[in-house]
Design a protein around this motif. Structure first.
Motif, mmCIF file in Angstrom:
data_model
loop_
_atom_site.group_PDB
_atom_site.id
_atom_site.type_symbol
_atom_site.label_atom_id
_atom_site.label_comp_id
_atom_site.label_asym_id
_atom_site.label_seq_id
_atom_site.Cartn_x
_atom_site.Cartn_y
_atom_site.Cartn_z
ATOM 1 N N ARG A 185 -105.727 -4.080 116.586
ATOM 2 C CA ARG A 185 -105.340 -3.476 115.174
ATOM 3 C C ARG A 185 -103.965 -2.353 115.313
ATOM 4 O O ARG A 185 -103.679 -2.664 114.062
ATOM 5 C CB ARG A 185 -106.526 -2.032 114.966
ATOM 6 N N THR A 186 -103.445 -2.992 116.140
ATOM 7 C CA THR A 186 -102.190 -2.139 116.273
ATOM 8 C C THR A 186 -101.519 -2.527 116.347
ATOM 9 O O THR A 186 -100.635 -2.338 115.098
ATOM 10 C CB THR A 186 -101.763 -1.332 117.601
ATOM 11 N N ALA A 187 -101.232 -3.651 116.414
ATOM 12 C CA ALA A 187 -100.382 -4.982 115.648
ATOM 13 C C ALA A 187 -100.373 -5.204 114.346
ATOM 14 O O ALA A 187 -99.615 -5.191 114.195
ATOM 15 C CB ALA A 187 -100.356 -6.393 116.331
ATOM 16 N N VAL A 188 -101.672 -4.845 113.617
ATOM 17 C CA VAL A 188 -101.458 -5.206 112.514
ATOM 18 C C VAL A 188 -100.981 -3.845 111.081
ATOM 19 O O VAL A 188 -99.946 -4.408 110.250
ATOM 20 C CB VAL A 188 -102.976 -5.086 111.883
ATOM 21 N N VAL A 189 -101.358 -2.515 112.323
ATOM 22 C CA VAL A 189 -100.536 -1.993 111.092
ATOM 23 C C VAL A 189 -99.164 -2.023 111.204
ATOM 24 O O VAL A 189 -98.973 -1.832 109.640
ATOM 25 C CB VAL A 189 -101.333 -0.175 112.315
ATOM 26 N N GLY A 190 -98.128 -2.076 112.708
ATOM 27 C CA GLY A 190 -96.712 -2.482 112.569
ATOM 28 C C GLY A 190 -96.305 -3.046 111.924
ATOM 29 O O GLY A 190 -95.441 -3.179 111.626
ATOM 30 N N TRP A 191 -96.961 -4.285 112.261
ATOM 31 C CA TRP A 191 -97.013 -5.394 110.903
ATOM 32 C C TRP A 191 -96.465 -5.133 109.204
ATOM 33 O O TRP A 191 -95.628 -5.531 108.819
ATOM 34 C CB TRP A 191 -97.423 -6.363 111.375
ATOM 35 N N THR A 192 -97.777 -4.412 109.396
ATOM 36 C CA THR A 192 -97.838 -4.107 108.044
ATOM 37 C C THR A 192 -96.884 -3.339 107.730
ATOM 38 O O THR A 192 -96.515 -3.368 106.497
ATOM 39 C CB THR A 192 -99.047 -3.731 107.765
ATOM 40 N N VAL A 193 -96.752 -2.532 108.529
ATOM 41 C CA VAL A 193 -95.466 -1.126 108.274
ATOM 42 C C VAL A 193 -94.355 -1.937 107.771
ATOM 43 O O VAL A 193 -93.312 -1.254 106.741
ATOM 44 C CB VAL A 193 -95.408 -0.064 108.687
ATOM 45 N N GLY A 194 -94.054 -3.020 108.680
ATOM 46 C CA GLY A 194 -92.627 -3.665 108.982
ATOM 47 C C GLY A 194 -92.441 -4.326 107.960
ATOM 48 O O GLY A 194 -91.300 -4.531 107.031
ATOM 49 N N ILE A 195 -93.407 -5.600 106.884
ATOM 50 C CA ILE A 195 -93.100 -6.248 106.027
ATOM 51 C C ILE A 195 -93.375 -5.543 104.934
ATOM 52 O O ILE A 195 -92.405 -5.769 103.717
ATOM 53 C CB ILE A 195 -94.703 -7.415 105.975
ATOM 54 N N GLY A 196 -93.661 -4.510 104.376
ATOM 55 C CA GLY A 196 -93.508 -3.315 104.107
ATOM 56 C C GLY A 196 -92.395 -2.805 103.276
ATOM 57 O O GLY A 196 -91.902 -2.529 102.052
ATOM 58 N N VAL A 197 -91.479 -2.217 104.934
ATOM 59 C CA VAL A 197 -90.539 -1.250 104.600
ATOM 60 C C VAL A 197 -89.710 -2.610 104.767
ATOM 61 O O VAL A 197 -88.725 -2.799 103.359
ATOM 62 C CB VAL A 197 -89.694 -1.347 105.981
ATOM 63 N N MET A 198 -90.066 -4.309 104.347
ATOM 64 C CA MET A 198 -88.812 -5.238 104.091
ATOM 65 C C MET A 198 -88.812 -5.879 103.124
ATOM 66 O O MET A 198 -87.874 -5.882 101.940
ATOM 67 C CB MET A 198 -89.268 -6.501 105.056
ATOM 68 N N GLY A 199 -90.441 -5.535 102.786
ATOM 69 C CA GLY A 199 -90.425 -5.802 101.501
ATOM 70 C C GLY A 199 -90.003 -5.438 99.804
ATOM 71 O O GLY A 199 -89.018 -5.743 99.412
ATOM 72 N N VAL A 200 -89.791 -4.493 100.526
ATOM 73 C CA VAL A 200 -88.825 -2.876 99.596
ATOM 74 C C VAL A 200 -87.117 -3.311 99.485
ATOM 75 O O VAL A 200 -86.116 -2.637 98.356
ATOM 76 C CB VAL A 200 -89.640 -1.607 99.963
ATOM 77 N N LEU A 201 -86.671 -2.864 100.740
ATOM 78 C CA LEU A 201 -85.400 -3.355 100.779
ATOM 79 C C LEU A 201 -84.693 -4.671 100.416
ATOM 80 O O LEU A 201 -84.369 -4.899 99.247
ATOM 81 C CB LEU A 201 -84.668 -3.792 102.351
ATOM 82 N N MET A 202 -85.649 -5.636 100.321
ATOM 83 C CA MET A 202 -85.521 -6.894 99.390
ATOM 84 C C MET A 202 -85.817 -6.863 97.801
ATOM 85 O O MET A 202 -84.862 -7.869 97.769
ATOM 86 C CB MET A 202 -86.517 -8.369 100.368
ATOM 87 N N GLY A 203 -86.707 -5.957 97.645
ATOM 88 C CA GLY A 203 -87.093 -6.557 96.045
ATOM 89 C C GLY A 203 -85.571 -5.612 95.396
ATOM 90 O O GLY A 203 -85.219 -5.411 94.575
ATOM 91 N N SER A 204 -85.275 -4.450 96.520
ATOM 92 C CA SER A 204 -84.295 -3.397 95.904
ATOM 93 C C SER A 204 -82.781 -4.345 95.533
ATOM 94 O O SER A 204 -82.125 -3.554 94.868
ATOM 95 C CB SER A 204 -83.795 -2.477 96.219
ATOM 96 N N ILE A 205 -82.096 -5.367 96.113
ATOM 97 C CA ILE A 205 -81.596 -6.113 96.141
ATOM 98 C C ILE A 205 -81.065 -7.114 95.220
ATOM 99 O O ILE A 205 -80.313 -7.562 94.746
ATOM 100 C CB ILE A 205 -81.058 -7.437 97.182
ATOM 101 N N ILE A 206 -82.395 -7.155 94.552
ATOM 102 C CA ILE A 206 -82.918 -8.357 93.417
ATOM 103 C C ILE A 206 -82.173 -7.948 92.281
ATOM 104 O O ILE A 206 -81.383 -8.844 91.375
ATOM 105 C CB ILE A 206 -84.236 -8.825 93.221
ATOM 106 N N PRO A 207 -82.182 -7.297 91.613
ATOM 107 C CA PRO A 207 -81.531 -6.677 90.603
ATOM 108 C C PRO A 207 -79.936 -6.645 90.807
ATOM 109 O O PRO A 207 -79.253 -6.591 89.974
ATOM 110 C CB PRO A 207 -82.340 -5.152 90.275
#
Length: 521
Positions: free
Chosen positions: A292-314
């Motif tokens: 569960r610790t790995a799942v939580v860590g991956w969730t946070v990491g992927i969430g941050v990556m997604g926000v950054l990637m999404g903000s680049i698109i426009p």
């Protein structure tokens, strides 16, 4: 001193043989990524003016600078081509060092193999020296391959060599961080989490420095890669900072190692409850509890990556302000079409990263089997079916959850509807098929599970860069990733999605039948 290091090179050879698939896959994917970036960027711009406009557009976007780093010399094609490689992909090089050192230090102590090796005719410092040397050789190899890839793609030789050296340096730092973390905790999982947190903090410090307080970039080894300015007016002395920091961290780690017992960490283990929860009798619940610790860590990491990637698109339109690029934009239906194409490309890369989570779950299950923990669980009322269900469910459902998180985070960063969610979830059948094949490898023979990394590397090579390498269509089609619809550029075609889902189901059935009949261990 020589006696304390006796047997070091023998252990290095042994570790290189054990890690040949892992290292080969890592080096292959990173090298092909460098080739694709170096060769692809040059074809986008017809003259220096267009290159400068693209570089200035990158520097004008705080989100892109936070993710990739700034372009110090906007007239340099090499710096523009290697923008992502200099910082973002350097993190993957650092994690290569973490994986290798952690595997041959703390994991060996946790499983008791370090004590067995120490009982043979090797010096007491040989295992640690071997782990550091193997990681160092891998870092040198990726630096040489990256430099050669840049030169072969037509970039300047001097800049290519400096860029490759910076990758070697960041890999050495990652290795040293892992060695230091291995002295702190007695848990291999905690070591991985601590090392990842340190690397993540260094990356974040660089991002803050590159977007606001400039001097903070000099406090991060990731900032040194940019400040090197490898492609024009290079500061070659910056390359000394990486091995200097790595040497200090290794020296501190060796000093701490002498203060602890074999198998223990400097931080005492927290005692668990005297009586375990009755729910842990179920294999699925137990698997979730351990991961569960790995799942939580991956969730946070992927969430941050997604926000950054999404903000680049426009902001992609301002980055492609050239005559050739404008023709491509018009052919793709305007800026909206280009943004959709970038969204599809980003989600395909993120899907590959998320697949690594599932492969890690499967290889962890193989480690549990090697170390006797699976046999202990099966000695209870737990059936083999339930044990395999726990591993498969955590790997497949966990990756599906992360794909959903990636889609929602990218949509949040883009601020334009939920198309990103659909673009992310259409990747699910391909990831399911890759993980199902990984489970087949696990059930055929537990030691074959590590080959899942090699399988992933092959599929990524074929699916992500196969067309760029002009491979035959039938070869590219072997990768599940090549059959994923490029949504939202094109409509979702359900036939390949259903076909990959069906193949994943058949692979899971084959894995189940095999696991029921083979010997454990």
């Amino acid at each position: 001193m020589t006696e304390r290091l006796h047997g070091t090179w023998l252990l290095v050879r042994f570790e290189l043989r054990r890690d040949r698939v892992l290292i080969g896959a890592w080096l292959g994917v990173l090298t092909l990524t460098v080739v694709a970036s170096a060769a692809g960027t040059a074809s986008l711009y017809s003259d220096t003016r267009e290159q400068v406009a693209a570089a200035e557009a990158i520097n004008a976007s705080p989100a892109i600078v936070a993710l990739y780093g700034p372009v110090l010399d906007v007239t340099s094609l090499g710096e523009l081509a290697m923008t992502k490689m200099t910082v973002l992909y350097a993190a993957f090089v650092a994690f290569l060092g973490v994986v290798l050192v952690r595997r041959h230090t703390r994991v060996e102590e946790e499983t008791g193999r370090a004590e067995l090796v120490g009982a043979t005719a090797v010096g007491p410092d040989a295992p640690v020296a071997a782990a550091v040397l193997e990681a160092g050789l891998a870092c040198v190899a990726i630096g040489v391959l990256a430099a050669a890839a840049d030169v072969a793609s037509g970039l300047p030789v001097a800049g290519s060599v400096l860029f490759g050296a910076s990758w070697t340096g960041i890999g050495l730092v990652g290795s040293a961080v892992a060695l230091l973390a291995a002295q702190v905790s007695s848990s291999a999982r905690a070591v991985g989490f601590l090392a990842s947190a340190i690397i993540g903090a260094a990356y974040l410090l660089r991002a803050v420095g590159d977007t606001s307080v400039t001097w903070l970039s000099w406090l991060s080894p990731f900032g040194w890669g940019t400040q090197l300015s490898a492609w024009s007016s290079p500061r070659a002395w910056v390359l000394l900072l990486h091995p200097l920091l790595a040497g200090v961290l290794v020296a501190v780690a060796l000093g701490l190692r002498r203060r602890r017992d074999l198998g223990a960490g400097l931080l005492p283990d927290r005692p668990g409850p005297a009586t375990g929860s009755p729910r842990l009798r179920d294999a699925v619940t137990l698997a979730w509890r351990t991961q569960r610790t790995a799942v939580v860590g991956w969730t946070v990491g992927i969430g941050v990556m997604g926000v950054l990637m999404g903000s680049i698109i426009p902001s992609i339109g301002s980055m492609l302000d050239s005559d050739g690029a404008r023709a491509v934009i018009e052919a793709m239906g305007g800026i909206g079409g280009v943004q959709d194409a970038l969204l599809a490309a980003i989600t395909s890369v993120v899907a590959v990263v998320i697949t690594c989570f599932g492969i890690a779950i499967i290889t962890r299950a193989a480690g549990d089997e090697h170390d006797g923990r699976s046999e202990t669980v099966l000695a209870t009322a737990t059936s083999r079916d339930r044990l395999l269900l726990a591993v498969g469910a955590l790997a497949i459902l966990g990756t599906t959850w992360l794909l959903l998180v990636a889609g929602l985070a990218t949509a949040l960063g883009r601020g334009d509807g939920l198309a990103a969610v659909g673009a992310s979830l259409v990747q699910a059948p391909a990831t399911w098929l890759v993980l199902a094949l990984g489970l087949v490898l696990l059930t055929l023979r537990s030691r074959w599970a590590i080959a899942g990394w090699g399988l992933l590397a092959v599929f990524v090579t074929l699916g992500q860069v196969g067309e760029s390498l002009r491979l035959p269509d039938w070869v590219v089609g072997l990768s599940p990733y090549s059959h994923v619809p490029k949504y939202p550029v094109e409509a979702v075609t359900w036939r390949p999605e259903l076909a990959m889902t069906a193949l994943a189901g058949l692979a899971l059935v084959a894995a189940w039948l095999r696991f029921r009949s083979r010997d454990i261990g």
